[in-house]
Enzyme design. Structure first.
Site, mmCIF file in Angstrom:
data_model
loop_
_atom_site.group_PDB
_atom_site.id
_atom_site.type_symbol
_atom_site.label_atom_id
_atom_site.label_comp_id
_atom_site.label_asym_id
_atom_site.label_seq_id
_atom_site.Cartn_x
_atom_site.Cartn_y
_atom_site.Cartn_z
ATOM 1 C CB CYS A 8 52.417 37.432 42.367
ATOM 2 S SG CYS A 8 52.944 35.772 42.756
ATOM 3 C CD GLU A 53 48.352 33.052 48.344
ATOM 4 O OE1 GLU A 53 49.355 33.782 48.393
ATOM 5 O OE2 GLU A 53 48.282 31.943 48.881
HETATM 6 P P1 NAD Z 1 42.383 40.273 38.589
HETATM 7 O O1 NAD Z 1 42.160 40.771 39.975
HETATM 8 O O2 NAD Z 1 42.086 41.168 37.460
HETATM 9 O O3 NAD Z 1 41.504 38.959 38.331
HETATM 10 C C1 NAD Z 1 41.634 37.796 39.128
HETATM 11 C C2 NAD Z 1 40.348 37.005 39.065
HETATM 12 O O4 NAD Z 1 39.299 37.740 39.673
HETATM 13 C C3 NAD Z 1 39.886 36.647 37.655
HETATM 14 O O5 NAD Z 1 39.454 35.313 37.646
HETATM 15 C C4 NAD Z 1 38.733 37.621 37.445
HETATM 16 O O6 NAD Z 1 37.776 37.159 36.519
HETATM 17 C C5 NAD Z 1 38.148 37.684 38.836
HETATM 18 N N1 NAD Z 1 37.312 38.868 39.132
HETATM 19 C C6 NAD Z 1 37.360 40.106 38.560
HETATM 20 N N2 NAD Z 1 36.413 40.906 39.109
HETATM 21 C C7 NAD Z 1 35.770 40.170 40.058
HETATM 22 C C8 NAD Z 1 34.703 40.430 40.967
HETATM 23 N N3 NAD Z 1 34.083 41.611 41.030
HETATM 24 N N4 NAD Z 1 34.318 39.443 41.782
HETATM 25 C C9 NAD Z 1 34.932 38.240 41.774
HETATM 26 N N5 NAD Z 1 35.925 37.913 40.908
HETATM 27 C C10 NAD Z 1 36.341 38.871 40.071
HETATM 28 O O7 NAD Z 1 43.890 39.769 38.536
HETATM 29 P P2 NAD Z 1 44.675 39.106 37.315
HETATM 30 O O8 NAD Z 1 44.929 40.127 36.270
HETATM 31 O O9 NAD Z 1 44.022 37.835 36.893
HETATM 32 O O10 NAD Z 1 46.047 38.682 38.004
HETATM 33 C C11 NAD Z 1 47.139 39.545 38.127
HETATM 34 C C12 NAD Z 1 47.307 39.926 39.581
HETATM 35 O O11 NAD Z 1 47.385 38.757 40.387
HETATM 36 C C13 NAD Z 1 48.607 40.659 39.828
HETATM 37 O O12 NAD Z 1 48.370 41.726 40.710
HETATM 38 C C14 NAD Z 1 49.486 39.594 40.489
HETATM 39 O O13 NAD Z 1 50.514 40.122 41.278
HETATM 40 C C15 NAD Z 1 48.487 38.823 41.272
HETATM 41 N N6 NAD Z 1 48.960 37.470 41.597
HETATM 42 C C16 NAD Z 1 49.263 37.172 42.876
HETATM 43 C C17 NAD Z 1 49.753 35.910 43.206
HETATM 44 C C18 NAD Z 1 50.137 35.555 44.608
HETATM 45 O O14 NAD Z 1 50.337 34.370 44.868
HETATM 46 N N7 NAD Z 1 50.266 36.482 45.524
HETATM 47 C C19 NAD Z 1 49.915 34.954 42.197
HETATM 48 C C20 NAD Z 1 49.583 35.295 40.891
HETATM 49 C C21 NAD Z 1 49.095 36.557 40.600
#
Ligand code: NAD
Length: 456
Positions: free
Chosen positions: A262, A227
């Site tokens: 998002c 997502e």
């Molecule tokens: P992010 O991708 O920076 O981090 C998300 C998660 O991934 C965190 O828990 C982080 O620690 C983990 N992560 C980071 N590097 C990783 C790796 N190499 N391996 C595994 N896990 C890893 O995103 P964010 O800043 O937490 O969230 C914001 C983003 O999320 C925005 O782009 C937003 O649009 C999206 N979002 C989407 C939805 C949806 O339902 N489509 C909902 C909420 C947020």
């Protein structure tokens, strides 16, 4: 140790112990043992724990809202809204989970009976985002648990205290420790989760991390759901009943949660006939927003959660103004402590500018004038993302013609920036793979087993 800071005043909130590769393996081992018994329980028994959890969350809402606001900068009223709103997932499961998880018995071919059984995946990894930790968390771990899986839940490092508080309440509600574990840490432990042996990966976060996860875990041949982000368009047609109401709702769609949703409205197209009037009302509305201490009940715009986002937003503003955009409001961070960025409105924008193409995820919006619906459709579709698209309009047929043309998981008519448990939540293209919520959202955590039998 991992330090958690308050993004609105930069004070240290807490230092917490991160997981290591070894503790992750220990937790995974525990979860594998626990899942075997958990799966044997009746759906009603698993559901009972979820309902109890829902009650406990509401009983503890004051503490939970305070924690959420302290670590994310979300205005306190919006923290309450999120926690109350997420409860609709609990109600939704209460009303539907047993029906969805029951075997579907079919009178089969050639004198046989056939049925579809919905078996859990096993131990699943839930790597989550910080912007709506209750909503996006519940969409995954509540549904996964009810379906009989055990869950390794990694909250974002920017919402880790909330993740730990949720974990505590799940245990108090009767979810066994060997069925749910919180994995604490940043991307390093997230990466270790990708290398461990889970039977499914459910990720909410950005496109780059999602793509990395997909590449890393695809050789495991287990379900992967992503997502991801969006660049969601809103088109205001010239037949809207009241331009002022459209402007107020559009502004809320763009600036609620500081634009860190998002499905936030990320770009607005307005029919030329009402463009000037719309922009005037929009500006008036946003100028009225109270910015400041997220703990104050009056605040509508708190601090951004991640400091790095300030640079990204400033770059988008500079890029747009250098290419001819007009800065109507804001444009920079606020002086003083905390990650505050002024609500920003850009007009005279076009698709050469980052602000109309790249996810902003902050309090900034571009408003572009269009001559007709065809032009609006072409611009709305000019994106690599596919999360949501919205139209404000009176004539249904005209609105639906636009919405039908959208290649997005969700479309909205006269509303935007909303999620309901009744319908699937899914993204297309760079916005993700798979769906949560609705009956599809529980199926995501099961695998079908086809069972054929013949009476002899
Ligand atoms: P992010 O991708 O920076 O981090 C998300 C998660 O991934 C965190 O828990 C982080 O620690 C983990 N992560 C980071 N590097 C990783 C790796 N190499 N391996 C595994 N896990 C890893 O995103 P964010 O800043 O937490 O969230 C914001 C983003 O999320 C925005 O782009 C937003 O649009 C999206 N979002 C989407 C939805 C949806 O339902 N489509 C909902 C909420 C947020």
């Amino acid at each position: 140790m991992m330090n958690i800071y308050n993004p609105s005043n930069e004070q240290l909130l807490k230092s917490i112990q991160e997981d290591s590769a070894q503790s992750l393996q220990d937790k995974l081992h525990q979860l594998r043992q626990g899942q075997i018994q958990w799966e044997q329980k009746a759906v009603a028994d698993r559901l009972e724990c979820i309902l109890k959890f829902g009650e406990l969350v509401q009983e503890n809402i004051d503490d939970l809202a305070r924690i959420l606001t302290s670590e994310t900068g979300k205005p306190i009223q919006q923290s309450y809204n999120e926690i109350r709103g997420a409860h609709n997932r609990v109600e939704h499961l209460k009303n539907n989970a047993e029906k969805w998880l029951a075997d579907n018995v079919i009178e089969g071919l050639e004198g046989t009976y056939e049925k579809i059984m919905h078996e859990p995946l096993g131990v699943v990894a839930n790597i989550s985002a910080w912007n709506f930790p209750y909503n996006v968390g519940y969409n995954v771990f509540l549904y996964a648990l009810v379906a009989g899986n055990s869950v390794a839940y990694k909250p974002s490092e920017f919402a880790a205290l909330t993740g730990l508080a949720i974990t505590d309440l799940l245990y108090k509600a009767g979810i066994p420790k060997d069925v749910f574990q919180c994995i604490v840490g940043d991307g390093t432990i997230g990466q270790a989760m990708l290398e461990a042996d889970f039977e499914g990966y459910f990720f909410t976060g950005s496109y780059p991390t999602g793509l990395h996860i997909l590449k890393e875990v695809s050789p495991k041949m287990v379900p992967v759901q992503l997502e991801l982000g969006g660049k969601d368009p809103l088109y205001i047609m010239d037949d809207v009943k009241e331009v002022k109401v459209a402007a107020i709702n559009a502004a809320e769609g763009a600036f609620y949660n500081n634009g860190q949703s998002c499905c936030a409205v990320e770009r607005i197209y307005v029919h030329e006939k009402i463009y000037n009037e719309f922009v005037e009302y929009f500006l008036e509305e946003v100028e009225g927003y109270v910015i400041g201490d997220p703990v104050s009940e009056k605040t509508f715009i708190g601090s951004l959660t991640r400091k790095g986002q300030l640079n990204l937003l400033r770059n988008q503003v500079n890029d747009a103004t250098s290419k001819g955009a007009k800065l109507l409001l804001g444009g920079d961070e606020l002086a003083g402590k905390g990650n505050f960025f002024a609500p920003t409105i850009l007009t005279e924008v076009n698709h050469e500018m980052l602000v109309m193409k790249e996810e902003s995820f902050g309090p900034i919006i571009g408003i572009q004038k269009v001559n007709n619906d065809e032009e609006a459709i072409a611009l709305m579709k000019d994106t690599e993302y596919g999360l949501t698209a919205a139209v404000f309009a009176t004539a249904q047929q005209r609105a639906e013609k636009v919405l039908k043309a959208m290649n997005t998981g969700t479309v909205y008519w006269n509303c935007c920036d909303r999620v309901s448990p009744n319908v699937p939540w899914s993204g297309r293209n760079k916005s993700g793979v798979g769906a949560t919520l609705s009956s599809q959202g529980i199926r995501a955590f099961t695998q079908p087993k086809a069972y054929h039998w013949r009476e002899v």
